[in-house]
Design an enzyme around this catalytic site. Structure first.
Site, mmCIF file in Angstrom:
data_model
loop_
_atom_site.group_PDB
_atom_site.id
_atom_site.type_symbol
_atom_site.label_atom_id
_atom_site.label_comp_id
_atom_site.label_asym_id
_atom_site.label_seq_id
_atom_site.Cartn_x
_atom_site.Cartn_y
_atom_site.Cartn_z
ATOM 1 N N HIS A 40 0.830 -1.208 0.000
ATOM 2 C CA HIS A 40 0.000 0.000 0.000
ATOM 3 C C HIS A 40 0.862 1.255 0.000
ATOM 4 C CE1 HIS A 40 -2.426 3.128 2.174
ATOM 5 N NE2 HIS A 40 -3.251 2.815 1.195
ATOM 6 N N GLU A 43 1.813 1.797 -3.460
ATOM 7 C CA GLU A 43 0.680 2.348 -4.210
ATOM 8 C C GLU A 43 0.718 3.876 -4.179
ATOM 9 O OE1 GLU A 43 -3.887 3.272 -3.316
ATOM 10 O OE2 GLU A 43 -3.274 1.243 -2.742
ATOM 11 N N HIS A 44 1.051 4.426 -3.019
ATOM 12 C CA HIS A 44 1.167 5.874 -2.881
ATOM 13 C C HIS A 44 2.419 6.411 -3.568
ATOM 14 C CE1 HIS A 44 -1.830 7.000 0.420
ATOM 15 N NE2 HIS A 44 -2.029 5.707 0.218
ATOM 16 N N GLU A 120 -4.526 8.036 7.023
ATOM 17 C CA GLU A 120 -5.479 7.103 6.415
ATOM 18 C C GLU A 120 -5.816 5.972 7.385
ATOM 19 O OE1 GLU A 120 -5.931 4.668 2.158
ATOM 20 O OE2 GLU A 120 -4.039 5.645 2.675
#
Length: 410
Positions: A40, A43-44, A120
């Site tokens: 993840h 992903e950023h 997040e």
């Protein structure tokens, strides 16, 4: 292709746009505990720039063409995609290939995204429904990566350094782990040639080796947080994505809680007014899967909702569904799939996920035929496999104390 990447395209000559996706065959279940959340994180980071483009320049290139880029992380794949007008196809291919192969990993960008991800995490932990699903996964897959939050935890995200993140990318983002999918008014040979040229000479790579869950699910867990509504989730281990009964399970889930005609929606919401949101959902992985039931309800109604969940699971396993229920469920699953394919992004996703999961692009007609072949007896049989004499995990997240202490622990 000679480089090792796999490329699937679908030509839609009347389309005025293109959808381009790259599926990487690695996800949250392939991470060590120390790197929990690194997929993840990547992903950023991949949109934070390359050696030739800053994050701002990358965004400007895409938006000047009228396009958008996005990504998501799953348990077994990480996907990156771009939507653009058709005349910007070459730009989209070049940019997404550069993003996937050559992210910059600037130290300042890593630190900035670390803070974004921590925020997040807090947002997800403050959402009762998200928290219920997080706890349910932990109960369904104890001592296994599938039981971890895909975003990771505060401890692992804070400890991850740039070298470790870049090392994970270098190990897994290799041609043999990449599936490319392009849909629109495109020429397959040309698209494949452009993409292949960007990866020629890159080390081939290998697919991750995965271990199936060995520990039985836990009974569940109750947690309190500063909310008004209670969140109830029940989960069972279910079927792998290659299991022949997966179509029957999808039909069973649709009958159970897949839409407004479903049993749970009718009993829990329409007849008793116990919940605004109630549903069931199957999920499948390479070697296992889940069936999850969820409702958001008043704290006073938790027991009644749970009893209804139990009744309907047992009823589906104990007797065949009515012919009309079967007709409605199959009709909805087939129809929603076909309607979804009016969108280029959905077509792109179908090609990539099919190739990544099954090693081939499954024809639409084959999927339609498999759904229409499901019988009432098939639904009962698959529910006997999944719901009879199998552990059930039950999670409740209910109003109570502040979450401050739990956030510190994370």
């Amino acid at each position: 292709m000679p480089s090792g990447i796999r490329v699937a395209t679908e030509r839609v000559p009347e389309a005025r746009s293109v959808a381009i996706g790259c599926w990487v065959g690695v996800g949250a279940r392939d991470e060590t505990p120390e790197l929990a959340g690194v997929s993840h994180f990547l992903e950023h980071l991949l949109f934070k720039g390359t050696p030739t483009l800053s994050a701002t320049e990358l965004a400007q290139e895409v938006e000047a063409a009228g396009g958008e880029m996005n990504a998501y992380t799953g348990a077994e794949t990480t996907a990156f995609f771009v939507r653009l007008p058709a005349d910007a196809l070459d730009l989209g291919l070049e940019l997404l290939a550069e993003v996937v192969r050559q992210p910059a990993f600037g130290p300042a960008d890593v630190e900035a995204e670390r803070q974004v991800i921590l925020e997040e995490l807090v947002a997800a932990q403050d959402d009762g429904e998200d928290r219920a699903h997080e706890l349910l996964n932990e109960a369904l897959f104890p001592e296994h990566p599938l039981g971890r939050e895909i975003m990771g935890g505060r401890e692992s995200i804070e400890a991850m350094d740039t070298a470790s993140i870049a090392g994970f990318h270098d190990r897994w983002y290799r041609p043999d782990n990449l599936v490319w999918s392009v849909v629109g008014p495109v020429d397959h040979d040309r698209v494949a040639s452009v993409l292949d040229a960007r990866f020629v000479g890159a080390p081939a790579g290998v697919a991750p080796v995965r271990q199936a869950p060995a520990v039985l699910p836990l009974p569940g867990r109750a947690e309190s947080m500063a909310i008004e509504q209670a969140h109830v989730a029940v989960g069972l281990r279910a079927l792998a994505n290659g299991d022949d009964d997966r179509f029957a399970l999808s039909v069973a889930s649709q009958v159970l809680g897949g839409g407004t005609a479903s049993r749970l929606f009718q009993r829990v919401r329409e007849e008793r007014g116990l919940a605004y949101t109630v549903y069931s959902q199957p999920t499948s992985y390479r070697d296992c899967g889940t069936l999850v039931l969820y409702a958001g309800t008043s704290p006073d109604c938790v027991d009644e909702v749970l009893a209804t969940f139990t009744d309907e699971l047992d009823r589906l396993a104990g007797e065949p569904i009515a012919p009309r229920e079967l007709e409605v469920a199959v009709g909805y699953l087939v129809g929603s799939m076909l309607i979804g394919l009016e969108d280029l992004g959905s077509r792109m996703n179908r090609l990539a996920s099919s190739l990544a999961s099954y090693g081939r692009v499954v024809p639409i007609d084959e999927t339609v035929d498999r759904y229409r072949a499901v019988s009432a007896e098939d639904v009962q049989r698959v529910m006997q496999r999944v719901a009879v004499d199998q552990p059930r995990s039950v999670v409740t997240v209910a109003p109570g104390r502040s979450r401050t202490s739990r956030r510190r622990r994370d």
